[in-house]
Motif scaffolding. Structure first.
Motif, PDB file in Angstrom:
ATOM      1  N   TYR A 153      19.277   7.305 -23.706  1.00 45.65           N
ATOM      2  CA  TYR A 153      20.183   6.816 -24.748  1.00 45.65           C
ATOM      3  C   TYR A 153      19.451   5.910 -25.734  1.00 45.65           C
ATOM      4  N   LEU A 154      18.602   5.024 -25.219  1.00 44.20           N
ATOM      5  CA  LEU A 154      17.929   4.049 -26.064  1.00 44.20           C
ATOM      6  C   LEU A 154      16.816   4.673 -26.889  1.00 44.20           C
ATOM      7  N   THR A 207      10.160   7.675 -11.820  1.00 42.60           N
ATOM      8  CA  THR A 207       9.967   8.375 -13.095  1.00 42.60           C
ATOM      9  C   THR A 207      11.276   8.955 -13.625  1.00 42.60           C
ATOM     10  N   LEU A 208      11.974   9.739 -12.808  1.00 41.13           N
ATOM     11  CA  LEU A 208      13.249  10.307 -13.252  1.00 41.13           C
ATOM     12  C   LEU A 208      14.281   9.227 -13.562  1.00 41.13           C
ATOM     13  N   PRO A 209      14.465   8.219 -12.710  1.00 41.56           N
ATOM     14  CA  PRO A 209      15.403   7.147 -13.062  1.00 41.56           C
ATOM     15  C   PRO A 209      15.041   6.456 -14.375  1.00 41.56           C
ATOM     16  N   ALA A 210      13.748   6.254 -14.636  1.00 48.12           N
ATOM     17  CA  ALA A 210      13.337   5.599 -15.874  1.00 48.12           C
ATOM     18  C   ALA A 210      13.692   6.448 -17.093  1.00 48.12           C
ATOM     19  N   ILE A 211      13.498   7.763 -16.981  1.00 47.66           N
ATOM     20  CA  ILE A 211      13.844   8.658 -18.097  1.00 47.66           C
ATOM     21  C   ILE A 211      15.358   8.669 -18.316  1.00 47.66           C
ATOM     22  N   LEU A 256      11.294  -0.522 -12.740  1.00 49.00           N
ATOM     23  CA  LEU A 256      12.118   0.521 -13.343  1.00 49.00           C
ATOM     24  C   LEU A 256      12.428   0.199 -14.797  1.00 49.00           C
ATOM     25  N   VAL A 257      12.832  -1.044 -15.076  1.00 43.10           N
ATOM     26  CA  VAL A 257      13.151  -1.453 -16.449  1.00 43.10           C
ATOM     27  C   VAL A 257      11.903  -1.401 -17.321  1.00 43.10           C
ATOM     28  N   LEU A 258      10.759  -1.825 -16.776  1.00 45.46           N
ATOM     29  CA  LEU A 258       9.512  -1.801 -17.550  1.00 45.46           C
ATOM     30  C   LEU A 258       9.101  -0.373 -17.882  1.00 45.46           C
ATOM     31  N   VAL A 302       8.856   3.946 -22.100  1.00 46.69           N
ATOM     32  CA  VAL A 302       9.287   5.261 -22.579  1.00 46.69           C
ATOM     33  C   VAL A 302      10.098   5.125 -23.865  1.00 46.69           C
ATOM     34  N   VAL A 303      10.997   4.150 -23.904  1.00 48.60           N
ATOM     35  CA  VAL A 303      11.821   3.924 -25.089  1.00 48.60           C
ATOM     36  C   VAL A 303      10.947   3.557 -26.287  1.00 48.60           C
TER      37      VAL A 303
END
Length: 319
Positions: free
Chosen positions: A190-191, A181-185, A104-106, A111-112
């Motif tokens: 914010y970042l 996908t949604l949790p990652a977005i 999830l963090v990766l 995305v960031v």
């Protein structure tokens, strides 16, 4: 200072800081009201013998420094203790849940990095209305907390449109990516705004620098000027935010995992804190601190390679 000497010094500093952090992590839990014994008893009254047995089993009646040194010795050997809530080894809990959180963090970090750098680049290079639009968009992104973004994305794309699952982490790599996908977005929103603003500011300053003017006067193509003289000279400023980005992702994953019912380390930390599961909370907190410090170490080592103007030790000594 040679690179090897600098790296060795930074590793030693990291080890010393991690040791101090371990003491804080271990001691902070014992400052909180209540005790693991009260949770294990679930509000039931117990005889002095039963309470003494519980304290002896979890070494709760040992002196503080004895408990700390024993815990630290076990940590060094990879033993994080036994979970009070789940009645199993903390290492097993982490092994089951850590891959989901790291994925999830990766995903959020990718995305960031992609959207933050692209938006910052476009805003700095094009300027005008494009710059204004990016600033407005990043302002909205920065002003949206992760848990609010999670609720909005879940309601729109999972519940109303049904494009993505509303909860769970899935099974198998592709299914897990789809679930996350949604949790990652939500975690990255914010970042993205923060990194885009940092990139835009750094590139705008680089565009006004003397060496960019000289390069243009010599007829260097604009794309090459932007890529070699503007963006590359901005990477130092961008990379210094790497530690902050990773630490924010690690902290905010607790809220996002809870919102999407993801069985990761973040949700485990939230549940363990509520039930005063000391060994689990201490292990997760120490891992988060270690990851944050490792990222800062990598940034310190990479910065001089990316930006030759930064000498070894400059950033660490100024920080």
């Amino acid at each position: 200072m040679s690179f090897l000497r600098f790296a060795a010094r930074r590793v030693a500093e990291m080890a010393a800081t991690l040791l101090a952090a371990s003491f804080v992590v271990f001691g902070a839990m014992y400052l909180a009201p209540g005790s693991p014994a009260s949770f294990l008893l679930s509000g039931r009254s117990a005889s002095p013998e039963a309470l003494a047995a519980i304290n002896a089993q979890y070494h709760l009646d040992d002196p503080f420094f004895v408990r700390y040194l024993s815990w630290l010795g076990d940590i060094v050997q990879g033993d994080f203790g036994r979970s009070i809530t789940y009645r199993t080894d903390v290492s097993r809990l982490l092994a089951d849940r850590l891959p989901t959180t790291l994925l999830l963090v990766l995903m959020a970090l990718v995305v960031v990095a992609v959207l933050g750098l692209v938006l910052g680049w476009i805003a700095a290079v094009r300027g005008g209305r494009t710059d204004s639009a990016v600033l407005v968009g990043t302002t909205l992104a920065v002003g949206t907390p992760s848990f609010v973004a999670a609720v909005l994305l879940q309601g729109l794309f999972a519940v109303n449109l049904g494009w993505f699952p509303s909860s769970g982490s899935g099974e198998g790599f592709l299914d897990r990516v789809w679930h996350l996908t949604l949790p990652a977005i939500a975690l990255a929103l914010y970042l993205i705004g923060m990194l885009a603003r940092v990139t835009r500011s750094a590139m705008t300053d680089a565009l006004d620098s003397e060496h960019v003017t000289v390069a243009r006067s010599r007829g260097v193509p604009e794309r090459q000027v932007i890529r070699r003289h503007v963006f590359r000279n901005s990477l130092g400023t961008v990379l210094t935010t790497g530690g902050l980005i990773v630490s924010t992702l690690l902290v905010c994953t607790i809220l996002v995992e809870t919102a999407f019912s993801i069985g990761g380390v973040g949700q485990l930390l939230e549940l363990s804190t509520t039930t005063k599961d000391f060994p689990t909370v201490q292990a997760i907190s120490l891992i988060i601190v270690a990851l944050f410090m490792a990222v800062n170490l990598i940034v310190d080592l990479v910065l001089p390679l990316v930006d030759p103007r930064i000498t070894l030790g400059t950033r660490s000594s100024s920080a």
